[in-house]
Design a protein around this motif. Structure first.
Motif, PDB file in Angstrom:
ATOM      1  N   PHE A 148       6.780   8.568   0.876  1.00 44.65           N
ATOM      2  CA  PHE A 148       5.842   8.613  -0.248  1.00 44.65           C
ATOM      3  C   PHE A 148       5.055   7.323  -0.439  1.00 44.65           C
ATOM      4  CE2 PHE A 148       9.149  11.719  -1.310  1.00 44.65           C
ATOM      5  CZ  PHE A 148       8.375  12.852  -1.477  1.00 44.65           C
ATOM      6  N   TYR A 149       5.513   6.207   0.147  1.00 42.63           N
ATOM      7  CA  TYR A 149       4.771   4.954  -0.072  1.00 42.63           C
ATOM      8  C   TYR A 149       4.469   4.225   1.238  1.00 42.63           C
ATOM      9  CZ  TYR A 149       3.363   0.415  -1.824  1.00 42.63           C
ATOM     10  OH  TYR A 149       2.669  -0.725  -2.075  1.00 42.63           O
ATOM     11  N   ALA A 150       5.486   3.896   1.996  1.00 41.49           N
ATOM     12  CA  ALA A 150       5.277   3.062   3.189  1.00 41.49           C
ATOM     13  C   ALA A 150       4.352   3.729   4.187  1.00 41.49           C
ATOM     14  CB  ALA A 150       6.619   2.743   3.846  1.00 41.49           C
ATOM     15  N   SER A 151       4.482   5.024   4.386  1.00 40.60           N
ATOM     16  CA  SER A 151       3.613   5.711   5.341  1.00 40.60           C
ATOM     17  C   SER A 151       2.182   5.799   4.852  1.00 40.60           C
ATOM     18  CB  SER A 151       4.155   7.121   5.620  1.00 40.60           C
ATOM     19  OG  SER A 151       4.151   7.891   4.429  1.00 40.60           O
ATOM     20  N   ALA A 152       1.980   5.563   3.557  1.00 39.87           N
ATOM     21  CA  ALA A 152       0.631   5.642   2.987  1.00 39.87           C
ATOM     22  C   ALA A 152       0.031   4.270   2.727  1.00 39.87           C
ATOM     23  CB  ALA A 152       0.651   6.438   1.685  1.00 39.87           C
ATOM     24  N   HIS A 153       0.732   3.215   3.138  1.00 40.61           N
ATOM     25  CA  HIS A 153       0.240   1.853   2.893  1.00 40.61           C
ATOM     26  C   HIS A 153       0.514   0.994   4.123  1.00 40.61           C
ATOM     27  CE1 HIS A 153      -0.461   2.193  -1.528  1.00 40.61           C
ATOM     28  NE2 HIS A 153       0.412   3.182  -1.389  1.00 40.61           N
ATOM     29  N   VAL A 154      -0.439   0.114   4.421  1.00 41.51           N
ATOM     30  CA  VAL A 154      -0.227  -0.919   5.439  1.00 41.51           C
ATOM     31  C   VAL A 154      -0.512  -2.263   4.778  1.00 41.51           C
ATOM     32  CG1 VAL A 154      -0.650   0.490   7.468  1.00 41.51           C
ATOM     33  CG2 VAL A 154      -2.582  -0.518   6.293  1.00 41.51           C
ATOM     34  N   GLU A 155       0.412  -3.200   4.977  1.00 37.03           N
ATOM     35  CA  GLU A 155       0.315  -4.478   4.286  1.00 37.03           C
ATOM     36  C   GLU A 155       0.301  -5.625   5.293  1.00 37.03           C
ATOM     37  OE1 GLU A 155       3.439  -4.889   1.468  1.00 37.03           O
ATOM     38  OE2 GLU A 155       3.186  -2.884   0.618  1.00 37.03           O
ATOM     39  N   THR A 156      -0.276  -6.732   4.864  1.00 35.58           N
ATOM     40  CA  THR A 156      -0.239  -7.969   5.643  1.00 35.58           C
ATOM     41  C   THR A 156      -0.458  -9.148   4.709  1.00 35.58           C
ATOM     42  OG1 THR A 156      -1.144  -9.161   7.541  1.00 35.58           O
ATOM     43  CG2 THR A 156      -2.704  -7.961   6.188  1.00 35.58           C
TER      44      THR A 156
ATOM     45  N   VAL B  63     -12.715 -10.704   2.112  1.00 30.13           N
ATOM     46  CA  VAL B  63     -11.426 -11.029   2.713  1.00 30.13           C
ATOM     47  C   VAL B  63     -11.389 -10.458   4.124  1.00 30.13           C
ATOM     48  CG1 VAL B  63      -8.941 -10.621   2.627  1.00 30.13           C
ATOM     49  CG2 VAL B  63     -10.180 -11.174   0.540  1.00 30.13           C
ATOM     50  N   ASP B  64     -10.955 -11.275   5.072  1.00 22.16           N
ATOM     51  CA  ASP B  64     -10.686 -10.815   6.430  1.00 22.16           C
ATOM     52  C   ASP B  64      -9.175 -10.724   6.582  1.00 22.16           C
ATOM     53  OD1 ASP B  64     -13.252 -10.458   7.404  1.00 22.16           O
ATOM     54  OD2 ASP B  64     -13.472 -12.564   7.946  1.00 22.16           O
ATOM     55  N   ALA B  65      -8.659  -9.491   6.617  1.00 24.93           N
ATOM     56  CA  ALA B  65      -7.225  -9.248   6.748  1.00 24.93           C
ATOM     57  C   ALA B  65      -6.909  -8.964   8.213  1.00 24.93           C
ATOM     58  CB  ALA B  65      -6.801  -8.077   5.875  1.00 24.93           C
ATOM     59  N   ASN B  66      -6.039  -9.768   8.797  1.00 25.39           N
ATOM     60  CA  ASN B  66      -5.706  -9.639  10.219  1.00 25.39           C
ATOM     61  C   ASN B  66      -4.483  -8.736  10.380  1.00 25.39           C
ATOM     62  OD1 ASN B  66      -7.719 -11.655  11.149  1.00 25.39           O
ATOM     63  ND2 ASN B  66      -6.441 -13.038   9.939  1.00 25.39           N
ATOM     64  N   TYR B  67      -4.735  -7.458  10.649  1.00 21.54           N
ATOM     65  CA  TYR B  67      -3.656  -6.480  10.803  1.00 21.54           C
ATOM     66  C   TYR B  67      -3.242  -6.365  12.261  1.00 21.54           C
ATOM     67  CZ  TYR B  67      -3.866  -4.691   6.033  1.00 21.54           C
ATOM     68  OH  TYR B  67      -3.784  -4.559   4.679  1.00 21.54           O
ATOM     69  N   LYS B  68      -1.955  -6.074  12.454  1.00 22.87           N
ATOM     70  CA  LYS B  68      -1.474  -5.783  13.801  1.00 22.87           C
ATOM     71  C   LYS B  68      -2.119  -4.497  14.293  1.00 22.87           C
ATOM     72  CE  LYS B  68       3.031  -7.953  13.060  1.00 22.87           C
ATOM     73  NZ  LYS B  68       4.487  -7.731  13.022  1.00 22.87           N
ATOM     74  N   GLU B  69      -2.312  -4.432  15.591  1.00 24.01           N
ATOM     75  CA  GLU B  69      -2.975  -3.256  16.154  1.00 24.01           C
ATOM     76  C   GLU B  69      -2.189  -1.974  15.921  1.00 24.01           C
ATOM     77  OE1 GLU B  69      -3.203  -3.621  20.461  1.00 24.01           O
ATOM     78  OE2 GLU B  69      -1.755  -5.267  20.365  1.00 24.01           O
ATOM     79  N   VAL B  70      -0.868  -2.091  15.777  1.00 32.82           N
ATOM     80  CA  VAL B  70      -0.047  -0.901  15.561  1.00 32.82           C
ATOM     81  C   VAL B  70      -0.142  -0.401  14.123  1.00 32.82           C
ATOM     82  CG1 VAL B  70       1.544  -1.509  17.397  1.00 32.82           C
ATOM     83  CG2 VAL B  70       1.956  -2.362  15.081  1.00 32.82           C
ATOM     84  N   GLN B  71      -0.790  -1.157  13.241  1.00 34.24           N
ATOM     85  CA  GLN B  71      -0.919  -0.748  11.844  1.00 34.24           C
ATOM     86  C   GLN B  71      -2.236  -0.042  11.541  1.00 34.24           C
ATOM     87  OE1 GLN B  71      -0.189  -4.911  10.364  1.00 34.24           O
ATOM     88  NE2 GLN B  71       1.218  -3.853   8.967  1.00 34.24           N
ATOM     89  N   LEU B  72      -3.135   0.026  12.492  1.00 33.68           N
ATOM     90  CA  LEU B  72      -4.512   0.424  12.195  1.00 33.68           C
ATOM     91  C   LEU B  72      -4.850   1.869  12.539  1.00 33.68           C
ATOM     92  CD1 LEU B  72      -6.318  -2.797  13.455  1.00 33.68           C
ATOM     93  CD2 LEU B  72      -5.795  -2.157  11.099  1.00 33.68           C
TER      94      LEU B  72
ATOM     95  N   MET C 218      -4.427 -14.612   1.195  1.00 31.55           N
ATOM     96  CA  MET C 218      -4.375 -13.384   0.399  1.00 31.55           C
ATOM     97  C   MET C 218      -3.326 -12.453   1.005  1.00 31.55           C
ATOM     98  SD  MET C 218      -6.845 -13.714  -1.918  1.00 31.55           S
ATOM     99  CE  MET C 218      -7.296 -12.071  -2.466  1.00 31.55           C
ATOM    100  N   ASN C 219      -2.821 -11.552   0.167  1.00 29.87           N
ATOM    101  CA  ASN C 219      -1.956 -10.456   0.603  1.00 29.87           C
ATOM    102  C   ASN C 219      -2.726  -9.170   0.408  1.00 29.87           C
ATOM    103  OD1 ASN C 219       0.509 -12.076   1.041  1.00 29.87           O
ATOM    104  ND2 ASN C 219       0.364 -12.406  -1.160  1.00 29.87           N
ATOM    105  N   ALA C 220      -2.839  -8.359   1.454  1.00 25.42           N
ATOM    106  CA  ALA C 220      -3.663  -7.146   1.415  1.00 25.42           C
ATOM    107  C   ALA C 220      -2.794  -5.932   1.655  1.00 25.42           C
ATOM    108  CB  ALA C 220      -4.766  -7.222   2.457  1.00 25.42           C
ATOM    109  N   ASP C 221      -3.039  -4.895   0.848  1.00 25.42           N
ATOM    110  CA  ASP C 221      -2.320  -3.616   0.958  1.00 25.42           C
ATOM    111  C   ASP C 221      -3.359  -2.500   0.959  1.00 25.42           C
ATOM    112  OD1 ASP C 221      -0.835  -1.337   0.732  1.00 25.42           O
ATOM    113  OD2 ASP C 221       0.208  -1.904  -1.111  1.00 25.42           O
ATOM    114  N   ILE C 222      -3.503  -1.817   2.120  1.00 23.50           N
ATOM    115  CA  ILE C 222      -4.491  -0.743   2.257  1.00 23.50           C
ATOM    116  C   ILE C 222      -3.823   0.591   2.016  1.00 23.50           C
ATOM    117  CG2 ILE C 222      -6.149   0.373   3.784  1.00 23.50           C
ATOM    118  CD1 ILE C 222      -6.396  -2.197   5.320  1.00 23.50           C
ATOM    119  N   ASP C 223      -4.403   1.377   1.133  1.00 23.11           N
ATOM    120  CA  ASP C 223      -3.914   2.728   0.874  1.00 23.11           C
ATOM    121  C   ASP C 223      -4.543   3.663   1.897  1.00 23.11           C
ATOM    122  OD1 ASP C 223      -3.093   5.149  -0.049  1.00 23.11           O
ATOM    123  OD2 ASP C 223      -3.972   4.968  -2.055  1.00 23.11           O
ATOM    124  N   VAL C 224      -3.729   4.125   2.881  1.00 28.16           N
ATOM    125  CA  VAL C 224      -4.252   4.971   3.953  1.00 28.16           C
ATOM    126  C   VAL C 224      -3.952   6.439   3.699  1.00 28.16           C
ATOM    127  CG1 VAL C 224      -4.091   3.145   5.662  1.00 28.16           C
ATOM    128  CG2 VAL C 224      -2.145   4.662   5.315  1.00 28.16           C
TER     129      VAL C 224
END
Length: 388
Positions: free
Chosen positions: A55-63, A293-302, A380-386
């Motif tokens: 319900f949460y982790a699969s719908a959010h990616v954070e960095t 903000v430029d958020a540098n996400y791991k490629e496996v998170q995108l 910054m800390n970024a949390d994208i709602d996917v």
């Protein structure tokens, strides 16, 4: 007595054995109960983690590998001139259009005066070409009249030649009979020669008049090329002179350097007396109200990240008490390693796979930025709602 003692010791041992067995049973029950509780906790944690992931982790990616950026303007002069005045300093907030630097405008003013004088001279010359056209038309008419007069003179000279020739022939015919004296015959011959000379002169005059008329016509044609289908305002020479005047005006205006937008002054290097040159940075203006903000996400998170998705951000500057809301704008054209000053050489034999990070551009809410300003480079800390 010894028998009684042995019986008593036996009873004691029996009681001790019974007590030990009861204690072991209690301990076993307690251990069983603890194992059951531990199993229940593990199961609860597994269920909680599964629910969190579903319900949460699969719908959010954070960095936390995210930093504030902005399109910083490098302020430089567009004309070469000494710096006369510097009106700002580092960390100072400025508004769009505020004067940052004034250059010495002496040369620019002289150049503008020269360009304005050249424009006035060019306009006069073009008006003179129009007046010359009228004068050349009058000259052509005059040369045509001269040609007409020369043609008439030529006809008269031809008539004179014919008359002198007839007179000479008559006198030559009478000279044989002695009716005409020798002097009279000589005069007739002279008159005929003079008439021929006048004829040749008249022919030359006609040719000269025709040449003068053709020359006047050619001069008029050449003059008309300069003004044909134009006015004083639209003449190419005037337009070129006016463009030079306008450029001189622009160069004079550029001696006053203004802020391109609202922001904060940084890296000021301009000093009074320094010679400013085009392309040489004098200072930078950082548009803090237009930060991103430029958020540098791991490629496996995108895999699920898309432009337009909502982003929740917090800054190390303000902590978790201040939350920013943004939107995914897009992805960088390459990873950080690809754009590094010294990119990795993966073709070498010591290659080791490293998970790459791709910058994701996040636009921030201007109102939240105004309430809690940020500066370029802050973490910054970024949390994208996917989920959407």
């Amino acid at each position: 007595m010894s028998t009684i003692t042995r019986i008593h010791e036996h009873d004691v041992e029996t009681v001790v054995e019974n007590f030990t067995s009861e204690e072991d049973a209690a301990n076993a029950a307690k251990r069983k109960k603890l194992f059951l509780r531990f199993g229940a906790c593990v199961a609860a944690l597994a269920v909680a983690y599964g629910a969190y992931d579903a319900f949460y982790a699969s719908a959010h990616v954070e960095t936390d590998n995210a930093y504030v950026g902005a399109d910083v303007a490098q302020v430089s002069a567009q004309v070469t001139a000494p710096i006369r005045e510097v009106l700002v300093s580092d960390t100072q907030a400025v508004k769009q259009g505020d004067v940052l630097v004034r250059l010495d405008d002496t040369d620019a003013r002289i150049a503008l005066a020269r360009a304005e004088a050249n424009l006035a001279l060019t306009e006069r010359r073009v008006r003179g070409l129009s007046a010359t056209d009228n004068g050349l038309a009058a000259q052509i008419a005059a040369r045509a009249a001269d040609e007409t007069r020369a043609t008439a003179s030529l006809a008269s000279a031809r008539a004179d030649v014919e008359k002198a020739g007839v007179d000479l022939k008559r006198r030559e015919a009478l000279a044989a009979s002695g009716s005409v004296s020798g002097e009279e015959l000589t005069l007739a011959r002279s008159a005929f020669a003079t008439a021929n000379a006048n004829l040749r002169a008249a022919q030359a005059a006609v040719a000269l008049a025709a040449a003068n008329r053709a020359a006047a016509a050619g001069t008029r044609d050449a003059n008309r090329v300069m003004i044909e289908n134009t006015t004083t305002e639209t003449n190419p020479e005037v337009l070129a002179a006016r463009a030079a005047r306008d450029q001189a005006k622009v160069d004079l205006e550029r001696t006053v350097i203004r802020a391109p937008f609202d922001g904060v002054i940084a890296r000021r290097s301009a000093q009074v007396g320094q010679r400013a040159e085009p392309g040489k940075s004098l200072m930078a203006v950082v548009p803090v109200q237009a930060a991103y903000v430029d958020a540098n996400y791991k490629e496996v998170q995108l895999s699920k990240v898309r432009p337009g998705q909502a982003v929740t951000l917090t800054s190390d500057l303000y902590g978790s008490s201040v939350t920013y809301h943004g939107t995914v704008v897009g992805f960088s054209g390459g990873t950080g390693a690809a754009f590094a000053v010294v990119p990795a050489q993966n073709a070498t034999g010591n290659w080791i796979k490293v998970v790459q990070r791709l910058p994701v551009r996040v636009a921030l809410d201007p109102k939240e930025l105004a309430a809690h300003p940020l500066r370029v480079g802050l973490s910054m800390n970024a949390d994208i709602d996917v989920s959407k």
